[in-house]
Design a protein around this motif. Structure first.
Motif, PDB file in Angstrom:
ATOM      1  N   LEU A  71       0.864  -1.187   0.000  1.00 38.85           N
ATOM      2  CA  LEU A  71       0.000   0.000   0.000  1.00 38.85           C
ATOM      3  C   LEU A  71       0.900   1.237   0.000  1.00 38.85           C
ATOM      4  O   LEU A  71       1.965   1.220   0.626  1.00 38.85           O
ATOM      5  N   VAL A  72       0.489   2.284  -0.712  1.00 34.95           N
ATOM      6  CA  VAL A  72       1.220   3.557  -0.622  1.00 34.95           C
ATOM      7  C   VAL A  72       0.235   4.641  -0.208  1.00 34.95           C
ATOM      8  O   VAL A  72      -0.968   4.516  -0.437  1.00 34.95           O
ATOM      9  N   ASN A  73       0.766   5.704   0.391  1.00 36.16           N
ATOM     10  CA  ASN A  73      -0.095   6.761   0.926  1.00 36.16           C
ATOM     11  C   ASN A  73      -0.464   7.749  -0.182  1.00 36.16           C
ATOM     12  O   ASN A  73       0.236   8.728  -0.428  1.00 36.16           O
ATOM     13  N   GLU A  74      -1.590   7.479  -0.828  1.00 35.12           N
ATOM     14  CA  GLU A  74      -2.032   8.298  -1.963  1.00 35.12           C
ATOM     15  C   GLU A  74      -2.306   9.747  -1.536  1.00 35.12           C
ATOM     16  O   GLU A  74      -2.231  10.660  -2.354  1.00 35.12           O
ATOM     17  N   ALA A  75      -2.619   9.944  -0.267  1.00 38.69           N
ATOM     18  CA  ALA A  75      -2.967  11.299   0.198  1.00 38.69           C
ATOM     19  C   ALA A  75      -1.794  12.268   0.054  1.00 38.69           C
ATOM     20  O   ALA A  75      -1.994  13.484  -0.040  1.00 38.69           O
ATOM     21  N   LEU A  76      -0.571  11.732   0.002  1.00 38.56           N
ATOM     22  CA  LEU A  76       0.594  12.627  -0.093  1.00 38.56           C
ATOM     23  C   LEU A  76       0.689  13.314  -1.450  1.00 38.56           C
ATOM     24  O   LEU A  76       1.349  14.338  -1.581  1.00 38.56           O
ATOM     25  N   ALA A  77       0.039  12.756  -2.467  1.00 34.07           N
ATOM     26  CA  ALA A  77       0.096  13.358  -3.798  1.00 34.07           C
ATOM     27  C   ALA A  77      -0.509  14.767  -3.768  1.00 34.07           C
ATOM     28  O   ALA A  77       0.054  15.710  -4.320  1.00 34.07           O
ATOM     29  N   ASP A  78      -1.655  14.901  -3.115  1.00 32.23           N
ATOM     30  CA  ASP A  78      -2.317  16.203  -3.060  1.00 32.23           C
ATOM     31  C   ASP A  78      -1.920  17.014  -1.839  1.00 32.23           C
ATOM     32  O   ASP A  78      -2.086  18.219  -1.816  1.00 32.23           O
ATOM     33  N   ASN A  79      -1.424  16.343  -0.824  1.00 26.83           N
ATOM     34  CA  ASN A  79      -1.130  17.045   0.421  1.00 26.83           C
ATOM     35  C   ASN A  79       0.201  16.563   1.026  1.00 26.83           C
ATOM     36  O   ASN A  79       0.219  15.931   2.089  1.00 26.83           O
ATOM     37  N   PRO A  80       1.307  16.878   0.349  1.00 31.88           N
ATOM     38  CA  PRO A  80       2.616  16.420   0.843  1.00 31.88           C
ATOM     39  C   PRO A  80       2.967  17.002   2.212  1.00 31.88           C
ATOM     40  O   PRO A  80       3.793  16.439   2.929  1.00 31.88           O
ATOM     41  N   ALA A  81       2.297  18.100   2.589  1.00 32.48           N
ATOM     42  CA  ALA A  81       2.594  18.733   3.879  1.00 32.48           C
ATOM     43  C   ALA A  81       2.212  17.841   5.061  1.00 32.48           C
ATOM     44  O   ALA A  81       2.605  18.104   6.192  1.00 32.48           O
ATOM     45  N   LEU A  82       1.450  16.757   4.804  1.00 33.91           N
ATOM     46  CA  LEU A  82       1.148  15.796   5.871  1.00 33.91           C
ATOM     47  C   LEU A  82       2.431  15.221   6.463  1.00 33.91           C
ATOM     48  O   LEU A  82       2.463  14.849   7.632  1.00 33.91           O
ATOM     49  N   VAL A  83       3.483  15.152   5.659  1.00 33.49           N
ATOM     50  CA  VAL A  83       4.767  14.638   6.147  1.00 33.49           C
ATOM     51  C   VAL A  83       5.291  15.539   7.261  1.00 33.49           C
ATOM     52  O   VAL A  83       5.891  15.071   8.224  1.00 33.49           O
ATOM     53  N   ASN A  84       5.038  16.851   7.152  1.00 29.52           N
ATOM     54  CA  ASN A  84       5.459  17.784   8.195  1.00 29.52           C
ATOM     55  C   ASN A  84       4.526  17.753   9.398  1.00 29.52           C
ATOM     56  O   ASN A  84       4.966  17.752  10.541  1.00 29.52           O
ATOM     57  N   SER A  85       3.229  17.727   9.127  1.00 31.39           N
ATOM     58  CA  SER A  85       2.276  17.905  10.228  1.00 31.39           C
ATOM     59  C   SER A  85       2.099  16.628  11.047  1.00 31.39           C
ATOM     60  O   SER A  85       1.816  16.695  12.234  1.00 31.39           O
ATOM     61  N   ASP A  86       2.289  15.469  10.411  1.00 25.68           N
ATOM     62  CA  ASP A  86       2.028  14.212  11.127  1.00 25.68           C
ATOM     63  C   ASP A  86       2.889  13.091  10.542  1.00 25.68           C
ATOM     64  O   ASP A  86       2.369  12.137   9.950  1.00 25.68           O
ATOM     65  N   PRO A  87       4.217  13.211  10.730  1.00 25.23           N
ATOM     66  CA  PRO A  87       5.118  12.279  10.025  1.00 25.23           C
ATOM     67  C   PRO A  87       4.889  10.817  10.390  1.00 25.23           C
ATOM     68  O   PRO A  87       4.984   9.948   9.511  1.00 25.23           O
ATOM     69  N   VAL A  88       4.596  10.534  11.643  1.00 24.79           N
ATOM     70  CA  VAL A  88       4.453   9.140  12.064  1.00 24.79           C
ATOM     71  C   VAL A  88       2.967   8.745  12.122  1.00 24.79           C
ATOM     72  O   VAL A  88       2.581   7.768  12.746  1.00 24.79           O
ATOM     73  N   GLY A  89       2.140   9.538  11.443  1.00 28.29           N
ATOM     74  CA  GLY A  89       0.711   9.241  11.372  1.00 28.29           C
ATOM     75  C   GLY A  89       0.254   9.352   9.936  1.00 28.29           C
ATOM     76  O   GLY A  89       0.649   8.553   9.081  1.00 28.29           O
ATOM     77  N   ASP A  90      -0.544  10.384   9.653  1.00 28.75           N
ATOM     78  CA  ASP A  90      -1.086  10.563   8.305  1.00 28.75           C
ATOM     79  C   ASP A  90      -0.017  10.810   7.241  1.00 28.75           C
ATOM     80  O   ASP A  90      -0.297  10.720   6.050  1.00 28.75           O
ATOM     81  N   GLY A  91       1.195  11.136   7.676  1.00 34.15           N
ATOM     82  CA  GLY A  91       2.269  11.408   6.718  1.00 34.15           C
ATOM     83  C   GLY A  91       3.122  10.194   6.384  1.00 34.15           C
ATOM     84  O   GLY A  91       4.231  10.339   5.886  1.00 34.15           O
ATOM     85  N   TRP A  92       2.610   8.976   6.645  1.00 34.41           N
ATOM     86  CA  TRP A  92       3.348   7.744   6.296  1.00 34.41           C
ATOM     87  C   TRP A  92       3.561   7.645   4.782  1.00 34.41           C
ATOM     88  O   TRP A  92       2.838   8.259   4.005  1.00 34.41           O
TER      89      TRP A  92
END
Lengths: 123, 374
Positions: free
Chosen positions: A74-95
């Motif tokens: 599985l890959v985190n498709e949400a990062l395509a539109d919202n890469p800032a998730l890596v900053n806001s929640d790296p060990v959660g929604d930013g996987w």
């Protein structure tokens, strides 16, 4: 769920024989605002240490390696539109991706939470 | 993940080094100086946006400030640059380039006419040595390095109000590309209405001893934040402005660099500058490659060194600056392509990590320049 860390600042959150991989809070902080993430493909078979993606900030591009071997499921498709998730929640929604472990013994080569915090504080 | 940049030894500090520390700067070596990359709290993206919406303070003291004096320094300098310097009235300034014999660009710089007998130059930090060597060859001209001065850029829509509050309305009243000397509590200042962000703003030369006090006074204003080199780079890229060593070099002429506008009519007619025998025919006959703006489709940044291809698959050029444009909200780049692909709207491909990413050739700048014209 146990979390392991690489010296390259990836984390591996293990649940059974599946692990969620991403970059640590220390890493996202060092990178700054993430603007683009390139992920592996579902079905890719990776060896520990293989490049598994790229994370780009405003200023630079950095490679992301998988600390464990296995098949990407599985890959985190949400990062395509919202890469800032890596900053806001790296060990959660930013996987970044989930991988089915082919060799659980590899986890022994990684650091645990305390070991990683010691490592980071020495940088 | 590769870790961030490591510090090296033996770096110069600017007069504002303590100010950077007081704002929690992440420092990095740049052109031999220990410079702020970004500051605690905002980060590159927010620093960029803050400058476009409010005002940003940049330490550009690493740049070389030079005074050329003599009977007629303008005539002398015109042998090295293709712009009209003699025609500059006192207090007016101009962007130009220093040239080599092949018409290649040794550096890009700002030249201000102080009076009949003096020109004030601001050159790139990394080019100081070769620039000074070149300027020393001018006959009848004395060159004085103003290394006892700091240089502070205040950029953004709030810059005028902020500067007027500190130095008075007159000091902040100049129009784009003019300079005035201002006697102030901070000593004799050279206040230029200029900058390198595409925004309205000022560059202020201040005696080194008063620089910290002056900077802290500006930074005390709630609309002003210190801005690092990271945002300085994304701001100038969105503004379509060249970075020497990337977008310009000694093998690139001003015509190839799309800087023909910096060669005024009289100079085109008369020549009389280094490399004119190469540059003037290029104005007539065109060039094989040109600097262009590149808008990548999608979100993946296309960075410096990326190879560019025509839709037929032919390699046509290379990216010289590229990254993410916070105001544009997506990737932006510039580079050089073969002239037949240089027209606005031409679809091209950028090879990013083995994958062709579609891009379009676009007119620069990416963001409308907000200069205060007269």
């Amino acid at each position: 769920m146990d979390i392991y860390y690489s010296e390259d600042h990836e984390y591996v959150a293990v649940d059974g024989d599946v692990a969620m991989v991403g970059i640590t809070d220390y890493a996202q902080n060092a990178l700054g605002d993430v603007v683009y993430v390139e992920l592996p493909k579902v079905g890719d078979t990776l060896e520990a240490g293989d490049q598994a993606g790229v994370v780009e900030s405003v200023k630079s591009a950095s490679e992301v390696y998988t600390p464990v071997s296995g098949e990407v499921i599985l890959v985190n498709e949400a990062l395509a539109d919202n890469p800032a998730l890596v900053n806001s929640d790296p060990v959660g929604d930013g996987w970044f991706f989930k991988i089915r472990l082919s060799d659980a013994a590899e986890l022994e080569d990684l650091k645990d939470e305390d070991g990683y915090q010691d490592y980071v504080s020495g940088l | 993940m590769e870790p961030a940049i490591k510090m090296t030894q033996d770096l110069f500090k600017t007069p504002l080094w303590d100010v950077h520390q007081s704002f929690g700067a992440k420092m990095a070596p740049f052109a031999g100086y220990d410079m702020p990359l970004q500051y605690e709290g905002l980060g590159v993206m927010q620093e960029h946006l803050h400058t476009r919406e409010n005002a940003g303070l940049f330490d550009v003291s690493h740049m070389g400030q030079v005074l050329l004096t003599g009977d007629d320094p303008a005539t002398a300098l015109e042998t090295l640059v293709p712009s009209d310097i003699k025609g500059l009235a006192a207090g007016k300034m101009r962007y130009t380039v220093l040239l080599n014999d092949k018409g290649g660009i040794v550096d890009d710089l700002m030249v201000t006419r102080v009076d009949d007998n003096a020109l004030y130059l601001v050159v790139n930090a990394g080019c100081k040595d070769k620039d000074f060597a070149l300027l020393k060859t001018l006959s009848g001209v004395k060159m004085e390095m103003l290394d006892d001065r700091a240089l502070i850029a205040l950029q953004g829509p709030k810059a005028e109000a902020v500067l007027a509050g500190v130095l008075g309305a007159d000091a902040a009243s100049g129009v784009f590309m003019t300079m005035q000397k201002v006697d102030s509590d901070f000593g004799a200042l050279f206040v230029s209405r200029s900058g390198y962000t595409g925004e309205d703003g000022f560059e202020i030369s201040v005696p080194a001893g008063a620089a910290e006090r002056f900077a802290q006074k500006l930074l005390a204003h709630p609309d002003v934040k210190p801005i690092g080199l990271g945002a300085r780079d994304s701001l100038r890229l969105e503004a379509g402005l060249c970075l020497y060593g990337y977008d310009l070099d000694e093998d690139t002429t001003p015509i190839e660099a799309n800087l023909k506008w910096a060669i005024q009519k009289r100079r085109r007619a008369e020549g009389g500058f280094k490399g004119a025998d190469i540059i003037l025919p290029q104005i007539e006959n065109g060039v094989a490659r040109m600097r262009i703006g590149i808008k990548p489709e999608g979100r993946a940044p296309v960075r410096e060194g990326t190879e560019l291809f025509s839709k037929e698959g032919k390699k046509i050029g290379i990216v010289t600056s590229g990254g993410f444009g916070p105001t544009v909200g997506g990737p932006v780049a510039m580079g050089y392509v073969e002239t037949e692909c240089a027209k606005d709207g031409t679809p091209i491909d950028a090879m990013v990590r083995g994958t062709k990413r579609p891009c379009v050739v676009v007119r620069l700048p990416f963001v409308t320049q907000q200069y205060k014209k007269g």
